[in-house]
Design an enzyme around this catalytic site. Structure first.
Site, PDB file in Angstrom:
ATOM      1  N   TYR A   1     101.426  69.483  48.531  1.00 16.81           N
ATOM      2  CA  TYR A   1     102.148  68.215  48.708  1.00 16.81           C
ATOM      3  C   TYR A   1     103.527  68.400  49.333  1.00 16.81           C
ATOM      4  O   TYR A   1     104.166  67.416  49.706  1.00 16.81           O
ATOM      5  CB  TYR A   1     102.286  67.490  47.359  1.00 16.81           C
ATOM      6  CG  TYR A   1     101.255  66.406  47.143  1.00 16.81           C
ATOM      7  CD1 TYR A   1     100.141  66.314  47.959  1.00 16.81           C
ATOM      8  CD2 TYR A   1     101.387  65.487  46.118  1.00 16.81           C
ATOM      9  CE1 TYR A   1      99.180  65.338  47.751  1.00 16.81           C
ATOM     10  CE2 TYR A   1     100.435  64.505  45.905  1.00 16.81           C
ATOM     11  CZ  TYR A   1      99.334  64.436  46.717  1.00 16.81           C
ATOM     12  OH  TYR A   1      98.394  63.465  46.509  1.00 16.81           O
TER      13      TYR A   1
ATOM     14  N   LYS B   1      95.615  80.246  39.983  1.00 11.65           N
ATOM     15  CA  LYS B   1      94.887  81.277  40.736  1.00 11.65           C
ATOM     16  C   LYS B   1      95.834  82.465  40.923  1.00 11.65           C
ATOM     17  O   LYS B   1      96.007  83.004  42.030  1.00 11.65           O
ATOM     18  CB  LYS B   1      94.432  80.666  42.076  1.00 11.65           C
ATOM     19  CG  LYS B   1      93.452  81.473  42.858  1.00 11.65           C
ATOM     20  CD  LYS B   1      92.069  81.547  42.238  1.00 11.65           C
ATOM     21  CE  LYS B   1      91.199  82.513  43.036  1.00 11.65           C
ATOM     22  NZ  LYS B   1      89.992  82.906  42.313  1.00 11.65           N
TER      23      LYS B   1
ATOM     24  N   ASP C   1      89.036  79.096  39.173  1.00 13.94           N
ATOM     25  CA  ASP C   1      87.582  78.961  39.386  1.00 13.94           C
ATOM     26  C   ASP C   1      86.827  78.993  38.058  1.00 13.94           C
ATOM     27  O   ASP C   1      85.875  78.236  37.857  1.00 13.94           O
ATOM     28  CB  ASP C   1      87.058  80.032  40.358  1.00 13.94           C
ATOM     29  CG  ASP C   1      87.697  81.382  40.150  1.00 13.94           C
ATOM     30  OD1 ASP C   1      88.922  81.488  40.340  1.00 13.94           O
ATOM     31  OD2 ASP C   1      86.996  82.314  39.772  1.00 13.94           O
TER      32      ASP C   1
ATOM     33  N   ASP D   1      94.268  68.461  41.911  1.00 13.78           N
ATOM     34  CA  ASP D   1      93.505  67.491  42.692  1.00 13.78           C
ATOM     35  C   ASP D   1      92.016  67.684  42.408  1.00 13.78           C
ATOM     36  O   ASP D   1      91.282  66.742  42.100  1.00 13.78           O
ATOM     37  CB  ASP D   1      93.812  67.750  44.178  1.00 13.78           C
ATOM     38  CG  ASP D   1      93.431  66.576  45.050  1.00 13.78           C
ATOM     39  OD1 ASP D   1      93.085  65.514  44.509  1.00 13.78           O
ATOM     40  OD2 ASP D   1      93.479  66.726  46.284  1.00 13.78           O
TER      41      ASP D   1
END
Ligand code: NAP
Length: 415
Positions: free
Chosen positions: A161, A228, A282, A306
């Protein structure tokens, strides 16, 4: 009818919500700005307004009510005033502190920037908060949708963003690529587009602080940092470290990390404490499918947020009904999370639940809990009776099809 104006018409008997030492002070007749939105926005706004007003009336018997003040943005604002996001709209939300909006058109490719993103960034609404839970009766793809009840806190100002991107083939991308090569020894293919992923300590800490306060106030049992960091060590990994750091510094007496849970507490969470843990992004997608009841509050950078908020909402069949709020310090804008569904505009057809449940979040944020609970009761009873809009009716055997406005009236009757 009065002429539309960029300046909101302020109801004379209303009062602004104030913020004193970080706490909202909500009068009994608060002025709340709204943007009805584009496409199907006016249909769902009419429905949501009716439900919110009825819930407030039923909960407080006239002792409290909302004074609405209309604002404009995107398509309608462009048509009326030739402006995409008028400064008056931004200032009114800043002044009155709590606002609600329907969906707004976002032009694809060039043209005007997303009005949603502009509002979030200009007002520094740094947390996108999305509660995800199952409304019994809503068709969904998993066997036990009732086991998922999470609130996602997604960072709303940084990461993708931040919008720092340079297109392949431009002088800027070439300059940056050369700089990276010559100054920092990082070689990129010459035909690369380049995006920058900034994640700051300040933004991580304030998001974590808000999520921790929410978790504790709502009696939640765990908070999971989704990142991550195994690959992006200095952005996503730093996000995790800074969030743990904040939890230890400011909430150390009421939080327990996963290692402390096993090393010091015999694997049992002490009463009144909140478990703070982290999961790789993940793996998190598997976890919410396979062990949904182990997750409660999820705190995450922008892009992960998101994905996970939509995936979680889809899991409980609620992508079209999931609510959302963009929240900053003493400032909040609640919104439908779906788009404008323009092909259904003006047909009094679509499901207003996302905006209705966003209204419920808004009332909860204002401390009007009884009215917020009344909305959920009415909505659950209406869906349980099989009286629903087209999107649910087409998936529910024996359901009765209602228009958007009829669905809102049914909710009010069932409160
Ligand atoms: P969309 O408006 O969300 O619509 C996609 C499909 O989702 C619809 O055709 C409909 O499915 C279903 N749907 C959406 N809202 C629904 C509702 N209230 N009740 C029942 N079904 C609903 O997505 P889009 O067509 O990609 O986007 C349209 C515009 O909205 C674009 O300009 C986009 O940028 C904008 N947008 C705004 C926001 C926002 O303001 N926060 C968010 C997303 C998109 P069926 O066709 O199967 O009936």
């Amino acid at each position: 009818m009065s002429q539309p104006s960029k300046e909101p018409t302020i109801p004379s008997d209303g009062e602004p919500i104030r913020c004193v030492e970080g706490q909202l002070r909500v009068p009994d007749r608060p002025i709340i700005p709204f943007i009805e939105g584009d496409g199907t926005g006016p249909d769902i706004w009419r429905a949501a307004k009716l439900v919110i007003e009825t819930a407030v009336e039923k909960a407080y018997g006239g002792a409290r009510s909302i004074c609405w003040a209309q604002l404009y943005a995107a398509d309608k604002s462009l048509e009326l005033f030739g402006e995409w996001v008028p400064q008056e709209t931004i200032e009114a939300i800043r002044t009155f502190r709590v606002a609600i909006k329907g969906p707004l058109t976002t032009p694809v490719g060039g043209g005007n920037r997303s009005a949603n993103v502009t509002l979030r960034q200009v007002l520094d609404l740094y947390a996108c908060v999305r509660p995800v839970f199952w409304v019994p009766g809503v068709p969904c793809p998993v066997k036990h949708p009732e086991r998922l009840d999470v609130v996602v806190f997604r960072e709303n100002t940084e990461d993708v963003y931040a919008g720092v991107e340079f297109a392949q083939g431009t002088a800027e991308a070439d300059k940056l690529r050369r700089f990276l090569d010559l100054e920092l020894g990082a070689k990129l293919p010459p035909d690369s587009g380049i995006g920058i992923k900034p994640i700051s300590r300040t933004a991580c800490r304030r998001l974590m602080r808000m999520a921790l306060r929410y978790a504790l106030e709502h009696g939640r049992r765990s908070l999971t940092l989704m990142h991550k960091g195994n690959i992006m060590k200095f952005t996503e990994g730093a996000f995790r470290d800074w969030c743990y750091e904040l939890a230890a510094e400011e909430f150390g007496s009421v939080t327990v990390t996963e290692s402390e849970l096993y090393d010091k507490c015999g694997g049992r969470l002490p009463p009144g404490k909140l478990l703070v843990k982290d999961r790789i992004a993940d793996a998190m997608f598997q976890q919410i499918l396979l062990r949904p009841d182990e997750y409660d509050i999820i705190v995450t950078p922008n892009l992960n947020g998101d994905y996970i908020s939509d995936a979680a909402a889809a899991q409980v069949g609620g992508l079209g009904i999931a609510p959302g709020g963009n929240i900053g310090d003493g400032l909040a804008l609640f919104e439908a999370t779906h788009g404008t569904a323009p092909k259904y505009a003006g047909q009094d057809k679509v499901n207003p639940s996302s905006l209705i449940l966003s209204g419920r979040m808004m009332l909860e944020y204002m401390g009007w809990r009884e009215a917020a609970d009344t909305i959920l009761l009415g909505l659950k009873a209406t869906v349980a009776a099989g009286t629903v809009t087209y999107d649910l009716e087409r998936q529910m055997e024996g359901a009765t099809l209602l228009k958007c406005s009829e669905f809102a009236r049914a909710i009010c009757e069932k409160m």
